[in-house]
Design a protein around this motif. Structure first.
Motif, PDB file in Angstrom:
ATOM      1  N   ALA A 163     -80.574  30.191  18.988  1.00 57.34           N
ATOM      2  CA  ALA A 163     -80.488  30.757  20.338  1.00 57.34           C
ATOM      3  C   ALA A 163     -79.038  31.139  20.670  1.00 57.34           C
ATOM      4  CB  ALA A 163     -81.038  29.767  21.364  1.00 57.34           C
ATOM      5  N   ILE A 164     -78.101  30.280  20.303  1.00 58.06           N
ATOM      6  CA  ILE A 164     -76.681  30.580  20.523  1.00 58.06           C
ATOM      7  C   ILE A 164     -76.298  31.858  19.776  1.00 58.06           C
ATOM      8  CG2 ILE A 164     -74.320  29.819  20.001  1.00 58.06           C
ATOM      9  CD1 ILE A 164     -75.266  26.943  20.438  1.00 58.06           C
ATOM     10  N   CYS A 165     -76.916  32.063  18.619  1.00 56.45           N
ATOM     11  CA  CYS A 165     -76.603  33.222  17.765  1.00 56.45           C
ATOM     12  C   CYS A 165     -77.520  34.409  18.058  1.00 56.45           C
ATOM     13  CB  CYS A 165     -76.704  32.813  16.291  1.00 56.45           C
ATOM     14  SG  CYS A 165     -75.558  31.514  15.841  1.00 56.45           S
ATOM     15  N   HIS A 166     -78.152  34.411  19.232  1.00 55.91           N
ATOM     16  CA  HIS A 166     -78.978  35.529  19.709  1.00 55.91           C
ATOM     17  C   HIS A 166     -80.240  35.756  18.867  1.00 55.91           C
ATOM     18  CE1 HIS A 166     -75.629  36.199  22.342  1.00 55.91           C
ATOM     19  NE2 HIS A 166     -74.830  36.342  21.305  1.00 55.91           N
ATOM     20  N   GLU A 167     -80.810  34.679  18.356  1.00 54.53           N
ATOM     21  CA  GLU A 167     -82.086  34.756  17.618  1.00 54.53           C
ATOM     22  C   GLU A 167     -82.961  33.626  18.179  1.00 54.53           C
ATOM     23  OE1 GLU A 167     -84.646  36.489  15.067  1.00 54.53           O
ATOM     24  OE2 GLU A 167     -82.563  37.122  14.996  1.00 54.53           O
ATOM     25  N   HIS A 180     -77.265  34.876   8.407  1.00 53.37           N
ATOM     26  CA  HIS A 180     -78.576  35.504   8.175  1.00 53.37           C
ATOM     27  C   HIS A 180     -79.578  34.845   9.128  1.00 53.37           C
ATOM     28  CE1 HIS A 180     -77.868  37.304   3.917  1.00 53.37           C
ATOM     29  NE2 HIS A 180     -76.804  37.434   4.684  1.00 53.37           N
ATOM     30  N   TYR A 181     -79.431  35.164  10.413  1.00 52.34           N
ATOM     31  CA  TYR A 181     -80.185  34.464  11.448  1.00 52.34           C
ATOM     32  C   TYR A 181     -81.683  34.745  11.406  1.00 52.34           C
ATOM     33  CZ  TYR A 181     -75.448  33.743  13.076  1.00 52.34           C
ATOM     34  OH  TYR A 181     -74.127  33.412  13.135  1.00 52.34           O
ATOM     35  N   ASN A 182     -82.073  35.946  11.064  1.00 52.63           N
ATOM     36  CA  ASN A 182     -83.499  36.262  10.997  1.00 52.63           C
ATOM     37  C   ASN A 182     -84.174  35.443   9.893  1.00 52.63           C
ATOM     38  OD1 ASN A 182     -85.862  37.572  11.762  1.00 52.63           O
ATOM     39  ND2 ASN A 182     -85.550  39.232  10.311  1.00 52.63           N
ATOM     40  N   ASP A 183     -83.541  35.372   8.735  1.00 55.66           N
ATOM     41  CA  ASP A 183     -84.075  34.557   7.637  1.00 55.66           C
ATOM     42  C   ASP A 183     -84.072  33.072   8.010  1.00 55.66           C
ATOM     43  OD1 ASP A 183     -84.451  36.834   6.067  1.00 55.66           O
ATOM     44  OD2 ASP A 183     -82.498  36.645   5.097  1.00 55.66           O
ATOM     45  N   ALA A 184     -83.014  32.646   8.694  1.00 57.59           N
ATOM     46  CA  ALA A 184     -82.926  31.247   9.136  1.00 57.59           C
ATOM     47  C   ALA A 184     -84.055  30.937  10.120  1.00 57.59           C
ATOM     48  CB  ALA A 184     -81.565  30.975   9.777  1.00 57.59           C
ATOM     49  N   ALA A 185     -84.383  31.900  10.982  1.00 63.91           N
ATOM     50  CA  ALA A 185     -85.485  31.708  11.937  1.00 63.91           C
ATOM     51  C   ALA A 185     -86.807  31.522  11.196  1.00 63.91           C
ATOM     52  CB  ALA A 185     -85.565  32.900  12.892  1.00 63.91           C
ATOM     53  N   ASN A 186     -87.001  32.268  10.112  1.00 64.59           N
ATOM     54  CA  ASN A 186     -88.230  32.100   9.327  1.00 64.59           C
ATOM     55  C   ASN A 186     -88.289  30.723   8.672  1.00 64.59           C
ATOM     56  OD1 ASN A 186     -89.572  34.507   9.868  1.00 64.59           O
ATOM     57  ND2 ASN A 186     -88.395  35.614   8.320  1.00 64.59           N
ATOM     58  N   VAL A 187     -87.149  30.200   8.271  1.00 61.13           N
ATOM     59  CA  VAL A 187     -87.113  28.854   7.698  1.00 61.13           C
ATOM     60  C   VAL A 187     -87.508  27.831   8.771  1.00 61.13           C
ATOM     61  CG1 VAL A 187     -85.611  27.066   6.722  1.00 61.13           C
ATOM     62  CG2 VAL A 187     -85.453  29.424   5.889  1.00 61.13           C
ATOM     63  N   VAL A 188     -87.032  28.019  10.001  1.00 60.02           N
ATOM     64  CA  VAL A 188     -87.399  27.109  11.089  1.00 60.02           C
ATOM     65  C   VAL A 188     -88.896  27.189  11.361  1.00 60.02           C
ATOM     66  CG1 VAL A 188     -87.103  26.587  13.554  1.00 60.02           C
ATOM     67  CG2 VAL A 188     -85.103  27.102  12.128  1.00 60.02           C
ATOM     68  N   ARG A 189     -89.447  28.383  11.292  1.00 62.42           N
ATOM     69  CA  ARG A 189     -90.900  28.526  11.488  1.00 62.42           C
ATOM     70  C   ARG A 189     -91.655  27.736  10.418  1.00 62.42           C
ATOM     71  NH1 ARG A 189     -88.960  34.095  12.431  1.00 62.42           N
ATOM     72  NH2 ARG A 189     -89.031  34.411  14.681  1.00 62.42           N
ATOM     73  N   LYS A 190     -91.170  27.784   9.185  1.00 57.90           N
ATOM     74  CA  LYS A 190     -91.795  27.016   8.104  1.00 57.90           C
ATOM     75  C   LYS A 190     -91.624  25.518   8.350  1.00 57.90           C
ATOM     76  CE  LYS A 190     -91.230  30.593   4.582  1.00 57.90           C
ATOM     77  NZ  LYS A 190     -90.566  30.978   3.321  1.00 57.90           N
ATOM     78  N   LEU A 191     -90.440  25.132   8.792  1.00 59.82           N
ATOM     79  CA  LEU A 191     -90.187  23.720   9.094  1.00 59.82           C
ATOM     80  C   LEU A 191     -91.175  23.183  10.125  1.00 59.82           C
ATOM     81  CD1 LEU A 191     -86.308  23.408   9.287  1.00 59.82           C
ATOM     82  CD2 LEU A 191     -87.835  21.830   8.103  1.00 59.82           C
ATOM     83  N   LYS A 192     -91.467  23.984  11.119  1.00 59.83           N
ATOM     84  CA  LYS A 192     -92.411  23.550  12.156  1.00 59.83           C
ATOM     85  C   LYS A 192     -93.773  23.226  11.547  1.00 59.83           C
ATOM     86  CE  LYS A 192     -90.525  25.882  16.185  1.00 59.83           C
ATOM     87  NZ  LYS A 192     -90.793  26.872  17.232  1.00 59.83           N
ATOM     88  N   PHE A 193     -94.220  24.063  10.616  1.00 61.62           N
ATOM     89  CA  PHE A 193     -95.484  23.800   9.933  1.00 61.62           C
ATOM     90  C   PHE A 193     -95.427  22.463   9.198  1.00 61.62           C
ATOM     91  CE2 PHE A 193     -96.379  28.405  10.229  1.00 61.62           C
ATOM     92  CZ  PHE A 193     -97.747  28.404  10.416  1.00 61.62           C
ATOM     93  N   VAL A 194     -94.353  22.245   8.462  1.00 64.86           N
ATOM     94  CA  VAL A 194     -94.245  21.043   7.638  1.00 64.86           C
ATOM     95  C   VAL A 194     -94.132  19.801   8.519  1.00 64.86           C
ATOM     96  CG1 VAL A 194     -92.989  19.888   5.780  1.00 64.86           C
ATOM     97  CG2 VAL A 194     -93.249  22.371   5.735  1.00 64.86           C
ATOM     98  N   TYR A 195     -93.334  19.872   9.590  1.00 58.28           N
ATOM     99  CA  TYR A 195     -93.232  18.736  10.521  1.00 58.28           C
ATOM    100  C   TYR A 195     -94.595  18.429  11.142  1.00 58.28           C
ATOM    101  CZ  TYR A 195     -88.164  17.924  10.731  1.00 58.28           C
ATOM    102  OH  TYR A 195     -86.871  17.574  10.456  1.00 58.28           O
ATOM    103  N   LYS A 196     -95.335  19.476  11.510  1.00 59.23           N
ATOM    104  CA  LYS A 196     -96.660  19.272  12.110  1.00 59.23           C
ATOM    105  C   LYS A 196     -97.593  18.603  11.097  1.00 59.23           C
ATOM    106  CE  LYS A 196    -100.337  21.654  14.558  1.00 59.23           C
ATOM    107  NZ  LYS A 196    -100.883  22.927  15.004  1.00 59.23           N
ATOM    108  N   LEU A 197     -97.531  19.040   9.863  1.00 52.89           N
ATOM    109  CA  LEU A 197     -98.354  18.442   8.811  1.00 52.89           C
ATOM    110  C   LEU A 197     -97.971  16.974   8.615  1.00 52.89           C
ATOM    111  CD1 LEU A 197    -100.619  19.271   6.887  1.00 52.89           C
ATOM    112  CD2 LEU A 197     -98.876  19.899   5.215  1.00 52.89           C
ATOM    113  N   GLN A 198     -96.679  16.690   8.668  1.00 47.58           N
ATOM    114  CA  GLN A 198     -96.224  15.302   8.513  1.00 47.58           C
ATOM    115  C   GLN A 198     -96.732  14.440   9.680  1.00 47.58           C
ATOM    116  OE1 GLN A 198     -91.911  14.519   8.427  1.00 47.58           O
ATOM    117  NE2 GLN A 198     -92.260  13.533   6.452  1.00 47.58           N
ATOM    118  N   THR A 199     -96.756  15.001  10.877  1.00 45.07           N
ATOM    119  CA  THR A 199     -97.288  14.277  12.039  1.00 45.07           C
ATOM    120  C   THR A 199     -98.783  14.015  11.864  1.00 45.07           C
ATOM    121  OG1 THR A 199     -95.616  15.261  13.491  1.00 45.07           O
ATOM    122  CG2 THR A 199     -97.594  14.380  14.557  1.00 45.07           C
ATOM    123  N   GLN A 200     -99.502  15.023  11.376  1.00 44.85           N
ATOM    124  CA  GLN A 200    -100.941  14.853  11.131  1.00 44.85           C
ATOM    125  C   GLN A 200    -101.188  13.790  10.061  1.00 44.85           C
ATOM    126  OE1 GLN A 200    -101.729  18.968  10.234  1.00 44.85           O
ATOM    127  NE2 GLN A 200    -102.615  19.360  12.249  1.00 44.85           N
TER     128      GLN A 200
END
Length: 177
Positions: free
Chosen positions: A78-82, A146-166
């Motif tokens: 967000a600080i980096c405008h993404e 490479h903020y756009n690519d970094a954002a995609n990594v965060v999106r993937k992280l959310k999936f993995v964290y959610k799976l870990q919670t499940q």
């Protein structure tokens, strides 16, 4: 306490960097909360007391975000405008999404495994390793802007964290027999 609102990193005297010292963050948080305690402002004007309460609230919010890797990553973006906080965008990575479907199927099979506890432990180890790798990849991508690519990594992280919670929820339900 006037002027623009500091970003969370400035508030804690830290550089905008994904890697941070958790113990140092907690110590600074306690120091800031001690400084901003309402008793310190009891004899001040109502406006000054209100500003101290607002600053204390800002410190609480900042600490909550900075101590969570996923929230810290989103905040840096967000600080980096993404800004991807609260977005509902679907990840456009068919290989990753296929892998997620397979992992969800694996999660559903665990209760029927011959040794569910071992299966849970193994799966949790794999998810933890994935999280570690994604966090490292995020850090590297942000460092080269490479903020756009970094954002995609965060999106993937959310999936993995959610799976870990499940997985953790499943583990709790299997142990509650």
């Amino acid at each position: 306490m006037k002027g623009r609102q500091m970003n969370h990193f400035e508030l804690f005297g830290l550089p905008v960097n994904f890697e941070l010292d958790s113990a140092g963050l907690a110590t600074t948080y306690r120091d800031l909360q001690r400084t901003l305690h309402p008793d310190n402002f009891a004899n001040n004007s109502e406006r000054e007391r209100l500003l101290a309460v607002q600053k204390s609230s800002q410190v609480n919010d900042a600490y909550s975000i900075l101590k969570s890797p996923i929230q810290r990553a989103e905040y840096i973006l967000a600080i980096c405008h993404e800004d991807i906080r609260g977005e509902q965008k679907t990840l456009q990575d068919p290989m990753f999404l296929m892998q997620q479907m397979e992992q969800h199927e694996r999660l559903e099979e665990i209760p029927h495994a011959s040794d569910p506890e071992q299966e849970i432990a193994d799966f949790d180890d794999e998810l933890s390793l994935s999280i570690k790798q994604y966090l490292q990849e995020f850090n590297e991508l942000v460092s080269i802007e490479h903020y756009n690519d970094a954002a995609n990594v965060v999106r993937k992280l959310k999936f993995v964290y959610k799976l870990q919670t499940q997985l953790s929820t499943l583990e709790d339900s299997l142990l509650d027999y």
